[in-house]
Scaffold this active site. Structure first.
Site, PDB file in Angstrom:
ATOM      1  N   ARG A  15      83.395  40.799  29.577  1.00 20.56           N
ATOM      2  CA  ARG A  15      82.315  40.984  30.547  1.00 20.56           C
ATOM      3  C   ARG A  15      82.503  40.152  31.826  1.00 20.56           C
ATOM      4  O   ARG A  15      81.796  40.371  32.797  1.00 20.56           O
ATOM      5  CB  ARG A  15      80.966  40.655  29.890  1.00 20.56           C
ATOM      6  CG  ARG A  15      80.434  41.812  29.074  1.00 20.56           C
ATOM      7  CD  ARG A  15      79.148  41.451  28.378  1.00 20.56           C
ATOM      8  NE  ARG A  15      79.361  40.533  27.273  1.00 20.56           N
ATOM      9  CZ  ARG A  15      78.433  39.725  26.771  1.00 20.56           C
ATOM     10  NH1 ARG A  15      77.227  39.714  27.295  1.00 20.56           N
ATOM     11  NH2 ARG A  15      78.701  38.930  25.764  1.00 20.56           N
ATOM     12  N   GLN A  80      95.642  32.078  17.809  1.00 15.63           N
ATOM     13  CA  GLN A  80      94.997  32.897  16.779  1.00 15.63           C
ATOM     14  C   GLN A  80      95.727  34.217  16.536  1.00 15.63           C
ATOM     15  O   GLN A  80      95.541  34.854  15.513  1.00 15.63           O
ATOM     16  CB  GLN A  80      93.532  33.174  17.178  1.00 15.63           C
ATOM     17  CG  GLN A  80      92.715  33.832  16.073  1.00 15.63           C
ATOM     18  CD  GLN A  80      91.292  34.129  16.495  1.00 15.63           C
ATOM     19  OE1 GLN A  80      90.843  33.705  17.556  1.00 15.63           O
ATOM     20  NE2 GLN A  80      90.570  34.873  15.666  1.00 15.63           N
ATOM     21  N   THR A  86      85.233  35.116  14.686  1.00 13.88           N
ATOM     22  CA  THR A  86      85.130  33.650  14.716  1.00 13.88           C
ATOM     23  C   THR A  86      85.586  33.022  13.397  1.00 13.88           C
ATOM     24  O   THR A  86      86.127  31.914  13.384  1.00 13.88           O
ATOM     25  CB  THR A  86      83.682  33.230  15.029  1.00 13.88           C
ATOM     26  OG1 THR A  86      82.789  33.971  14.190  1.00 13.88           O
ATOM     27  CG2 THR A  86      83.322  33.511  16.478  1.00 13.88           C
ATOM     28  N   GLY A 142      73.032  35.629  16.912  1.00 13.02           N
ATOM     29  CA  GLY A 142      72.811  35.644  15.464  1.00 13.02           C
ATOM     30  C   GLY A 142      71.493  34.965  15.140  1.00 13.02           C
ATOM     31  O   GLY A 142      71.081  34.023  15.808  1.00 13.02           O
ATOM     32  N   ASN A 172      71.306  31.244  16.420  1.00 13.67           N
ATOM     33  CA  ASN A 172      72.480  30.409  16.159  1.00 13.67           C
ATOM     34  C   ASN A 172      73.154  30.043  17.485  1.00 13.67           C
ATOM     35  O   ASN A 172      73.562  30.904  18.240  1.00 13.67           O
ATOM     36  CB  ASN A 172      73.427  31.221  15.262  1.00 13.67           C
ATOM     37  CG  ASN A 172      74.759  30.550  15.054  1.00 13.67           C
ATOM     38  OD1 ASN A 172      74.913  29.363  15.322  1.00 13.67           O
ATOM     39  ND2 ASN A 172      75.713  31.322  14.553  1.00 13.67           N
ATOM     40  N   ARG A 334      94.543  15.576  54.317  1.00 11.84           N
ATOM     41  CA  ARG A 334      95.236  16.212  53.197  1.00 11.84           C
ATOM     42  C   ARG A 334      95.787  15.165  52.236  1.00 11.84           C
ATOM     43  O   ARG A 334      95.589  13.966  52.410  1.00 11.84           O
ATOM     44  CB  ARG A 334      96.337  17.131  53.720  1.00 11.84           C
ATOM     45  CG  ARG A 334      95.768  18.344  54.460  1.00 11.84           C
ATOM     46  CD  ARG A 334      96.863  19.087  55.187  1.00 11.84           C
ATOM     47  NE  ARG A 334      97.974  19.419  54.300  1.00 11.84           N
ATOM     48  CZ  ARG A 334      99.216  19.669  54.713  1.00 11.84           C
ATOM     49  NH1 ARG A 334      99.502  19.629  56.010  1.00 11.84           N
ATOM     50  NH2 ARG A 334     100.160  19.953  53.857  1.00 11.84           N
ATOM     51  N   LYS A 352      98.408  14.049  56.710  1.00 11.90           N
ATOM     52  CA  LYS A 352      99.025  14.300  55.391  1.00 11.90           C
ATOM     53  C   LYS A 352     100.010  13.186  55.104  1.00 11.90           C
ATOM     54  O   LYS A 352     100.821  12.867  55.969  1.00 11.90           O
ATOM     55  CB  LYS A 352      99.751  15.650  55.402  1.00 11.90           C
ATOM     56  CG  LYS A 352     100.278  16.046  54.056  1.00 11.90           C
ATOM     57  CD  LYS A 352     101.618  16.746  54.102  1.00 11.90           C
ATOM     58  CE  LYS A 352     102.730  15.819  54.505  1.00 11.90           C
ATOM     59  NZ  LYS A 352     104.064  16.415  54.467  1.00 11.90           N
ATOM     60  N   ASN A 387     107.494  16.188  61.783  1.00  8.19           N
ATOM     61  CA  ASN A 387     108.038  15.606  60.552  1.00  8.19           C
ATOM     62  C   ASN A 387     109.014  16.517  59.832  1.00  8.19           C
ATOM     63  O   ASN A 387     109.666  16.110  58.894  1.00  8.19           O
ATOM     64  CB  ASN A 387     106.892  15.232  59.604  1.00  8.19           C
ATOM     65  CG  ASN A 387     106.047  16.436  59.218  1.00  8.19           C
ATOM     66  OD1 ASN A 387     105.938  17.397  59.981  1.00  8.19           O
ATOM     67  ND2 ASN A 387     105.462  16.406  58.049  1.00  8.19           N
ATOM     68  N   ALA A 424     102.068   9.420  78.394  1.00 12.83           N
ATOM     69  CA  ALA A 424     101.576  10.745  78.021  1.00 12.83           C
ATOM     70  C   ALA A 424     102.653  11.800  78.235  1.00 12.83           C
ATOM     71  O   ALA A 424     103.464  11.694  79.153  1.00 12.83           O
ATOM     72  CB  ALA A 424     100.344  11.088  78.849  1.00 12.83           C
TER      73      ALA A 424
HETATM   74  C1  UD1 Z   1      78.668  34.025  17.862  1.00 14.64           C
HETATM   75  C2  UD1 Z   1      77.954  33.928  16.524  1.00 14.64           C
HETATM   76  C3  UD1 Z   1      76.481  34.139  16.746  1.00 14.64           C
HETATM   77  C4  UD1 Z   1      75.949  33.134  17.728  1.00 14.64           C
HETATM   78  C5  UD1 Z   1      76.744  33.159  19.017  1.00 14.64           C
HETATM   79  C6  UD1 Z   1      76.360  31.960  19.854  1.00 14.64           C
HETATM   80  C7  UD1 Z   1      79.579  34.774  14.924  1.00 14.64           C
HETATM   81  C8  UD1 Z   1      79.967  35.884  14.040  1.00 14.64           C
HETATM   82  N1  UD1 Z   1      78.481  34.930  15.641  1.00 14.64           N
HETATM   83  O1  UD1 Z   1      78.483  35.347  18.322  1.00 14.64           O
HETATM   84  O2  UD1 Z   1      75.784  34.008  15.506  1.00 14.64           O
HETATM   85  O3  UD1 Z   1      74.585  33.378  17.978  1.00 14.64           O
HETATM   86  O4  UD1 Z   1      78.163  33.042  18.757  1.00 14.64           O
HETATM   87  O5  UD1 Z   1      76.995  32.015  21.098  1.00 14.64           O
HETATM   88  O6  UD1 Z   1      80.257  33.766  14.946  1.00 14.64           O
HETATM   89  N2  UD1 Z   1      86.319  33.567  19.521  1.00 14.64           N
HETATM   90  C9  UD1 Z   1      87.600  33.282  19.125  1.00 14.64           C
HETATM   91  N3  UD1 Z   1      88.239  34.169  18.300  1.00 14.64           N
HETATM   92  C10 UD1 Z   1      87.653  35.301  17.866  1.00 14.64           C
HETATM   93  C11 UD1 Z   1      86.340  35.576  18.291  1.00 14.64           C
HETATM   94  C12 UD1 Z   1      85.696  34.705  19.104  1.00 14.64           C
HETATM   95  O7  UD1 Z   1      88.166  32.249  19.495  1.00 14.64           O
HETATM   96  O8  UD1 Z   1      88.291  36.038  17.111  1.00 14.64           O
HETATM   97  C13 UD1 Z   1      85.640  32.622  20.406  1.00 14.64           C
HETATM   98  C14 UD1 Z   1      85.204  33.235  21.724  1.00 14.64           C
HETATM   99  O9  UD1 Z   1      86.218  33.069  22.708  1.00 14.64           O
HETATM  100  C15 UD1 Z   1      83.968  32.410  22.062  1.00 14.64           C
HETATM  101  C16 UD1 Z   1      83.395  32.053  20.687  1.00 14.64           C
HETATM  102  O10 UD1 Z   1      84.458  32.204  19.761  1.00 14.64           O
HETATM  103  O11 UD1 Z   1      84.311  31.224  22.730  1.00 14.64           O
HETATM  104  C17 UD1 Z   1      82.215  32.930  20.279  1.00 14.64           C
HETATM  105  O12 UD1 Z   1      82.670  34.261  20.198  1.00 14.64           O
HETATM  106  P1  UD1 Z   1      81.772  35.481  20.638  1.00 14.64           P
HETATM  107  O13 UD1 Z   1      82.543  36.723  20.489  1.00 14.64           O
HETATM  108  O14 UD1 Z   1      81.148  35.188  21.953  1.00 14.64           O
HETATM  109  O15 UD1 Z   1      80.679  35.430  19.481  1.00 14.64           O
HETATM  110  P2  UD1 Z   1      79.254  36.049  19.577  1.00 14.64           P
HETATM  111  O16 UD1 Z   1      79.327  37.492  19.261  1.00 14.64           O
HETATM  112  O17 UD1 Z   1      78.616  35.635  20.831  1.00 14.64           O
END
Ligand code: UD1
Ligand code: MG
Length: 465
Positions: A15, A80, A86, A142, A172, A334, A352, A387, A424
């Protein structure tokens, strides 16, 4: 006991509609991920950043922050691979967390920049804790389900929730502290049997909550707000700005127009500093007591001693400015500019790698690069240190109490002795000894009445044509 932090930063950030990975988008000049890392307490057993999308740029940023001493503890990164949720992000960290000897883990998101260090400290010293927030419109967050005694009972994603669960307004925040052995076991049992076909960390947290009490702390929503869109970015920046300005106002700083003034998180101001409208201070900037910073001035990674006066519209980067110096309007300092006490740099002067000693002045239209200029020396209007010869840069050394006349070119390498005087319009290509007078001009020609004769000739030509 060794607590290791895990920062989730592998997501694409669809987004944001950007080529830049989401966690590198800035809030007041510092990327979101740096804000998150800076909140970590220094006594941690390390931090692991989970990366994937835009990995090269994130790793390069981590390395530059490490070199600049901006990271509070040792930080490693884990790729990853294709992000599968997550929970999957934590699964890929298992070997690294084992290697670091983690007994506790604190989990944070790299796209949540404004959690306060105090909150993160509480999280890192908790045994089992989830950070939550109460929201009027909980949207896609969540939902947090609690037992009667407040302990965590479960977590359900909005997309998987029943209508009754969706009505829950406690959500959450995505930050957790858990004992590593319990979380590790729960991660091994995760499935992706849900609406998004993802491995949810929330399922693992809920599984841990079934075996030991997990507390729920309700925070100010601003602390847990994530940056998922450019609109979020603007909202977070405004919130950060309010917080930082409130702090500096309480320390004795005047903001003539707070709404148009941007002060980054690593800026240190002093008493009786006055910031005019449209000032932007970013990176590591320190400003001494009683400085006045003029309208529209931009300063990055620089140090100003006390009583510096900056008139409007100056641009200053990687520079040191001594006490009582006067700059601008429209001056540009600078990298590697080092101005001693009482130096004056006036309009349309660019410096600079220039070291100016006490009381030296360059008040109008000059380029001073790769140079050292002695105490009390006066640089006239239009002076240029030449320079660069097209291949290499050379230095210009100017002594104390020198007078460099207007429109002089100093062709480097060249040195001017103490007390010398340069007429000058000179082009100086050879060293000038102390107290000498140097002058290089073509001889002037003069014809009495020449202008009259020229005009008469021009008139005649017009009549004929
Ligand atoms: C997650 C939580 C949700 C919570 C919200 C808070 C889960 C399943 N849900 O949802 O309950 O309310 O965060 O902001 O965890 N990321 C990774 N690898 C992945 C997926 C995500 O590193 O495979 C990172 C993203 O870059 C981000 C963070 O984890 O920094 C959260 O991921 P995002 O996809 O935004 O989770 P939400 O759907 O917002
Ligand atoms: Mg999110």
């Amino acid at each position: 006991m060794s607590t290791v932090a895990v920062i989730l930063a592998a997501g694409l950030g669809t987004r944001m509609k950007s080529r830049l990975p989401k966690v590198l988008h800035p809030i007041l000049g510092d990327p979101s991920l740096l804000w998150a890392l800076r909140t970590l307490p220094p006594d941690l057993g390390g931090a692991v950043v989970v990366v994937h999308h835009g990995k090269e740029r994130v790793l390069a940023a981590l390395e530059s922050w490490r070199q600049a001493g901006l990271l509070p503890c040792s930080v490693t990164a884990v790729d990853q691979g294709e992000p599968l949720g997550t929970g999957h992000a934590l699964q890929v960290c298992i070997p690294e967390l084992d290697r670091l000897g983690a007994t506790q883990v604190a989990i944070l998101c790299g796209d949540v920049p404004l959690t306060s260090p105090a909150t993160v400290r509480r999280l890192c010293s908790a045994e089992a804790l989830l950070l939550a927030m109460d929201m009027q419109t909980p949207g896609s967050y969540g939902r947090v389900l609690q037992h009667a005694d407040g302990q965590l009972a479960g977590l359900v994603e909005a997309k998987d929730a029943t209508p009754e669960q969706l009505a829950v307004q406690r959500v959450n925040g995505g930050a957790y502290a858990l004992p590593w052995p319990a979380l590790r076991r729960a991660l091994q049992d995760l499935t992706n049997d849900n609406a998004q076909k993802e491995y949810y960390l929330t399922d693992a947290v809920a599984a841990v909550a079934a075996t030991l009490p997990v507390a729920v702390e309700v925070c100010d929503p601003e602390e847990l707000a994530g940056m998922n869109s450019r609109h979020d970015q603007a909202t977070l920046q405004a919130a950060a700005q309010r917080r930082i300005q409130r702090h500096w106002m309480a320390e004795g700083v005047t903001f003539l127009h707070p709404d148009s003034t941007l002060v980054g998180p690593r800026v240190v101001l002093s008493r009786d500093v006055l910031l005019e409208p449209g000032v932007r201070l970013e990176g590591a900037v320190t400003v001494g007591e009683g400085c006045r910073i003029g309208q529209g001035t931009v300063i990055t990674d620089s140090a100003l001693a006390e009583g510096v006066e900056i008139r409007p519209y100056c641009v200053i980067e990687q520079a040191i400015v001594g006490a009582g110096a006067k700059l601008g309007p429209f001056a540009r300092l600078r990298e590697g500019t080092d101005l001693a006490e009482g130096v004056h740099i006036g309009n349309f002067v660019e410096t600079k790698k220039a070291r100016l000693h006490r009381g030296a002045k360059a008040n109008h239209l000059a380029y001073l690069g790769d140079t050292e200029i002695g105490e009390g020396t006066n640089i006239g209007a239009g002076v240029i240190t030449c320079n660069y010869d097209g291949v290499n840069k050379h230095r210009t050394l100017i002594g104390s109490r020198v007078f460099v006349g207007s429109d002089t070119q100093l062709v480097a390498p060249v040195s001017i002795g103490d007390g010398a005087l340069i007429g000058a319009g000179s082009t100086i290509t050879q060293d000038v000894p102390a107290d000498a007078l140097a002058l290089s001009r073509t001889a002037q020609t003069l014809r009495e009445g020449g202008a009259l004769r020229l005009r008469a000739r021009q008139k005649k030509q017009t009549r004929l044509s």
